[in-house]
Design a protein around this motif. Structure first.
Motif, short mmCIF file in Angstrom:
data_model
loop_
_atom_site.label_atom_id
_atom_site.label_comp_id
_atom_site.label_asym_id
_atom_site.label_seq_id
_atom_site.Cartn_x
_atom_site.Cartn_y
_atom_site.Cartn_z
N ARG A 101 0.82 -1.22 0.00
CA ARG A 101 0.00 0.00 0.00
C ARG A 101 0.85 1.27 0.00
NH1 ARG A 101 -4.39 -2.50 3.84
NH2 ARG A 101 -5.91 -3.08 2.27
N ARG A 102 2.06 1.17 0.48
CA ARG A 102 2.94 2.34 0.50
C ARG A 102 3.65 2.56 -0.82
NH1 ARG A 102 6.29 1.06 5.60
NH2 ARG A 102 4.73 -0.32 6.44
N MET A 103 3.58 1.58 -1.73
CA MET A 103 4.26 1.70 -3.02
C MET A 103 3.41 2.51 -4.00
SD MET A 103 5.51 -2.13 -3.87
CE MET A 103 6.59 -3.05 -2.82
N PRO A 104 4.07 3.21 -4.91
CA PRO A 104 3.33 3.84 -6.01
C PRO A 104 2.71 2.75 -6.89
CG PRO A 104 5.65 4.51 -6.00
CD PRO A 104 5.49 3.49 -4.94
N GLN B 176 2.45 -2.85 -9.45
CA GLN B 176 2.29 -3.73 -10.61
C GLN B 176 3.50 -4.64 -10.76
OE1 GLN B 176 1.65 -0.89 -13.74
NE2 GLN B 176 -0.56 -0.85 -13.44
N VAL B 177 4.68 -4.09 -10.57
CA VAL B 177 5.91 -4.89 -10.66
C VAL B 177 5.92 -5.94 -9.55
CG1 VAL B 177 8.43 -4.81 -10.48
CG2 VAL B 177 7.22 -3.05 -11.80
N ALA C 238 3.60 -8.75 -10.43
CA ALA C 238 4.18 -9.61 -11.47
C ALA C 238 5.22 -10.55 -10.86
CB ALA C 238 4.80 -8.76 -12.57
N ILE C 239 6.03 -10.05 -9.94
CA ILE C 239 7.04 -10.88 -9.29
C ILE C 239 6.36 -11.98 -8.48
CG2 ILE C 239 8.81 -10.91 -7.48
CD1 ILE C 239 9.62 -8.08 -8.52
N MET C 240 5.32 -11.62 -7.71
CA MET C 240 4.61 -12.62 -6.91
C MET C 240 3.96 -13.67 -7.80
SD MET C 240 3.01 -10.60 -3.65
CE MET C 240 2.59 -9.05 -4.40
N GLU C 241 3.40 -13.25 -8.92
CA GLU C 241 2.79 -14.22 -9.84
C GLU C 241 3.83 -15.17 -10.40
OE1 GLU C 241 0.72 -11.72 -12.63
OE2 GLU C 241 -1.08 -11.65 -11.38
N MET C 242 5.03 -14.66 -10.72
CA MET C 242 6.09 -15.52 -11.22
C MET C 242 6.53 -16.52 -10.15
SD MET C 242 8.53 -13.12 -13.64
CE MET C 242 9.19 -12.24 -12.25
N LEU C 243 6.55 -16.09 -8.91
CA LEU C 243 6.98 -16.97 -7.82
C LEU C 243 5.98 -18.07 -7.52
CD1 LEU C 243 8.50 -14.32 -5.38
CD2 LEU C 243 9.75 -16.00 -6.76
N THR C 244 4.72 -17.89 -7.88
CA THR C 244 3.71 -18.91 -7.59
C THR C 244 3.63 -19.97 -8.67
OG1 THR C 244 1.96 -17.58 -8.61
CG2 THR C 244 2.29 -17.35 -6.22
N ASP C 245 4.30 -19.76 -9.79
CA ASP C 245 4.30 -20.76 -10.87
C ASP C 245 5.19 -21.92 -10.58
OD1 ASP C 245 2.50 -19.27 -12.26
OD2 ASP C 245 3.99 -18.28 -13.51
#
Length: 118
Positions: A99-102, A107-108, A111-118
């Motif tokens: 929540r503190r991130m722009p 979005q980045v 994307a990183i979390m989605e890559m880590l769940t694969d």
């Protein structure tokens, strides 16, 4: 103002305790802010609430203008969250960081979390 603080907190999916942690106050202070006839937060705390809950400061402080930057719509009261959907401490910490991130960095991170769940 008490209703706007409550709406902003609930729409952001935060408990009173979580908002207190984010703003550096005790939960009882948040409860006072949300109570009819209760105390008002300082400008510094009001600013922090706006940032944490991602609402416009002017709307939070005065009720004028749009509530959220995205759509300009009035904030509805969200549906209650089922008990089984309660967050762990780690999930709460990660959400707080997100929540503190722009928006672009969120979005980045997604994307990183989605890559880590694969």
């Amino acid at each position: 103002m008490c209703d706007r603080i409550r709406r902003a907190r609930l729409t952001a999916g935060l408990s009173q305790t979580q908002l207190a942690l984010e703003t550096g106050v005790r939960r009882s202070a948040v409860a006072q802010w949300e109570r009819e006839g209760g105390t008002f937060p300082s400008v510094q705390h009001l600013s922090c609430i706006a940032i944490v809950t991602q609402v416009h400061f002017e709307w939070l402080a005065t009720g004028r203008g749009p509530g959220r930057p995205d759509d300009g719509a009035e904030l509805p009261l969200p549906a209650p969250v089922p008990v089984e959907a309660a967050r762990t401490v780690q999930e709460t910490e990660i959400l707080s960081l997100l929540r503190r991130m722009p928006a672009r960095k969120r979005q980045v991170a997604r994307a990183i979390m989605e890559m880590l769940t694969d």
